[in-house]
Design a protein around this motif. Structure first.
Motif, PDB file in Angstrom:
ATOM      1  N   GLU A 189       8.432  12.008  -5.046  1.00  0.00           N
ATOM      2  CA  GLU A 189       9.417  11.315  -4.211  1.00  0.00           C
ATOM      3  C   GLU A 189       9.672  12.114  -2.939  1.00  0.00           C
ATOM      4  O   GLU A 189       9.701  11.550  -1.833  1.00  0.00           O
ATOM      5  CB  GLU A 189      10.719  11.104  -4.984  1.00  0.00           C
ATOM      6  CG  GLU A 189      11.724  10.256  -4.220  1.00  0.00           C
ATOM      7  CD  GLU A 189      12.898   9.793  -5.056  1.00  0.00           C
ATOM      8  OE1 GLU A 189      13.905   9.352  -4.468  1.00  0.00           O
ATOM      9  OE2 GLU A 189      12.804   9.857  -6.296  1.00  0.00           O
ATOM     10  N   ARG A 212      12.673   5.380   1.205  1.00  0.00           N
ATOM     11  CA  ARG A 212      14.006   5.961   1.433  1.00  0.00           C
ATOM     12  C   ARG A 212      14.050   6.719   2.755  1.00  0.00           C
ATOM     13  O   ARG A 212      14.971   6.528   3.568  1.00  0.00           O
ATOM     14  CB  ARG A 212      14.367   6.890   0.287  1.00  0.00           C
ATOM     15  CG  ARG A 212      15.660   7.687   0.523  1.00  0.00           C
ATOM     16  CD  ARG A 212      15.999   8.576  -0.649  1.00  0.00           C
ATOM     17  NE  ARG A 212      14.936   9.508  -0.991  1.00  0.00           N
ATOM     18  CZ  ARG A 212      14.672  10.626  -0.326  1.00  0.00           C
ATOM     19  NH1 ARG A 212      15.385  10.947   0.752  1.00  0.00           N
ATOM     20  NH2 ARG A 212      13.701  11.438  -0.720  1.00  0.00           N
ATOM     21  N   GLU A 252      16.231   5.975   6.248  1.00  0.00           N
ATOM     22  CA  GLU A 252      17.118   6.979   6.830  1.00  0.00           C
ATOM     23  C   GLU A 252      16.742   7.289   8.273  1.00  0.00           C
ATOM     24  O   GLU A 252      17.612   7.574   9.104  1.00  0.00           O
ATOM     25  CB  GLU A 252      17.064   8.260   5.994  1.00  0.00           C
ATOM     26  CG  GLU A 252      17.675   8.110   4.611  1.00  0.00           C
ATOM     27  CD  GLU A 252      17.426   9.313   3.717  1.00  0.00           C
ATOM     28  OE1 GLU A 252      17.988   9.354   2.608  1.00  0.00           O
ATOM     29  OE2 GLU A 252      16.666  10.221   4.144  1.00  0.00           O
TER      30      GLU A 252
END
Length: 338
Positions: free
Chosen positions: A161, A205, A209
């Motif tokens: 991740e 993600r 952001e």
């Protein structure tokens, strides 16, 4: 046949000390251990497997379950397997090889037969059907990978991740605002294989952001499939200037196709790969990449397995996620937004 008593005489220690050095059951001084190991090497001593098993109530075997699938990159799998085998020998263990095809039946066979003292499992899926069997049978085990529910399990893996996020952050810092992820084959995502799913999650993600536009496409890795994927990406997102590739087989076709389409790397398009260093260094241009720490994962898995056995069922080691290390090379440069 050289006996344990002969090793003891050669080293100038008692036979019980030699036994403790071999079994690692007691703390032995470094000096004494070196003397015993030197005597073992000089005499060519090999402990009798049957006697060792009877004395320790162990088989002195670790079972390694590896994936043999057409959509998995075999060199990385074999590098992990070699690291497991090499590290296991350091602990006086042999390795029994199983394939992922054996699945839950293979886990039950090992747990019920006592063929191996512990298992190391690869190709971990988010909802892996082998894990309930491990918990049910209380089989000492280490996962090279991370399932959705890792409670009570010993796991070691690259932090995929964080890897996906690191690739986006590198390209975004260079000014790229449209980034594509060319991933593994569709079957890998359908099985919800952990490393691919977690890379995608981190990629998405970090993009959210950073305010970066992204697209993800699976790829089978052939020249034809890579050409189709690249064509669809450029039709849907013509301003794409950054590519993250998590599919070793697709790297060479992608670089070739970008050249043929008139997109120079890194002047027009930047490419970041998640791959072994050897693959990144052999590409032209040499690729900016996050390395797959295959050897480290294999060695750590063995140490975790042995720690479980030595603690006699005590508390499991925490999950070990290896932080990604991105190495900037010739395939990434400032994007148009910069």
């Amino acid at each position: 046949m050289v006996t344990l008593a002969e090793v003891a005489r050669q080293a100038g220690v008692s036979p019980s000390t030699v036994s403790y050095v071999l079994s690692r059951k007691r703390s032995i001084s470094d000096d004494t251990r070196r003397k015993v190991e030197a005597a073992i090497e000089a005499l060519g001593y090999h402990p009798h497997a049957g006697a060792r098993a009877l004395a320790s109530n162990r088989s002195n075997i670790l079972a390694l379950m590896i994936p043999l699938r057409s959509d998995m990159y075999v060199p990385v799998i074999m590098e992990i397997a070699m690291a497991v085998t090499t590290e296991a020998r350091e602990f006086g263990q042999d390795v029994l090889l199983l394939t992922k095809d054996e699945g839950t039946q293979g886990v039950r066979r090992i747990a019920g037969s006592g063929l191996a003292d512990a298992m190391i499992l690869m190709d971990i899926e988010l909802e892996d059907d082998r894990i309930p069997v491990l918990r049910e049978t209380e089989t000492p085990a280490v996962l090279i990978g991370l399932p959705a529910d890792s409670a009570g399990l010993a796991c070691v893996d690259l932090d995929f991740e964080a890897t996906g996020a690191t690739c986006v952050e590198h390209l975004a810092a260079l000014g790229h605002r449209d980034i594509a992820l060319i991933g593994e084959g569709e079957g890998v995502y359908q099985r919800k294989t952990g490393f691919a799913a977690r890379t995608l999650a981190g990629f998405q993600r970090a993009a959210a952001e950073r305010g970066v536009r992204t697209v993800h496409r699976s790829c089978e890795g052939t020249y034809e499939s890579t050409a189709g994927v690249l064509s669809r990406i450029m039709e849907e997102r013509p301003h794409t200037t950054g590519f993250v590739v998590q599919n070793e087989a697709a790297i060479a076709p992608l670089l070739s196709l970008l050249r043929l389409s008139g997109r120079a790397v890194p002047e027009d398009t930047s490419v970041v790969a998640i791959c072994p260093d050897q693959v990144a260094l052999q590409a032209s241009p040499r690729l900016t990449s996050v390395s797959i720490p295959a050897e480290e994962m294999g060695r750590r898995a063995v140490r975790l397995a042995m720690a479980q056995l030595d603690s006699a069922g005590g508390q499991q080691e925490p999950i070990t996620l290896i932080p990604p290390a991105l190495t900037a090379r010739e395939s990434s440069a400032a994007g148009p937004a910069a």
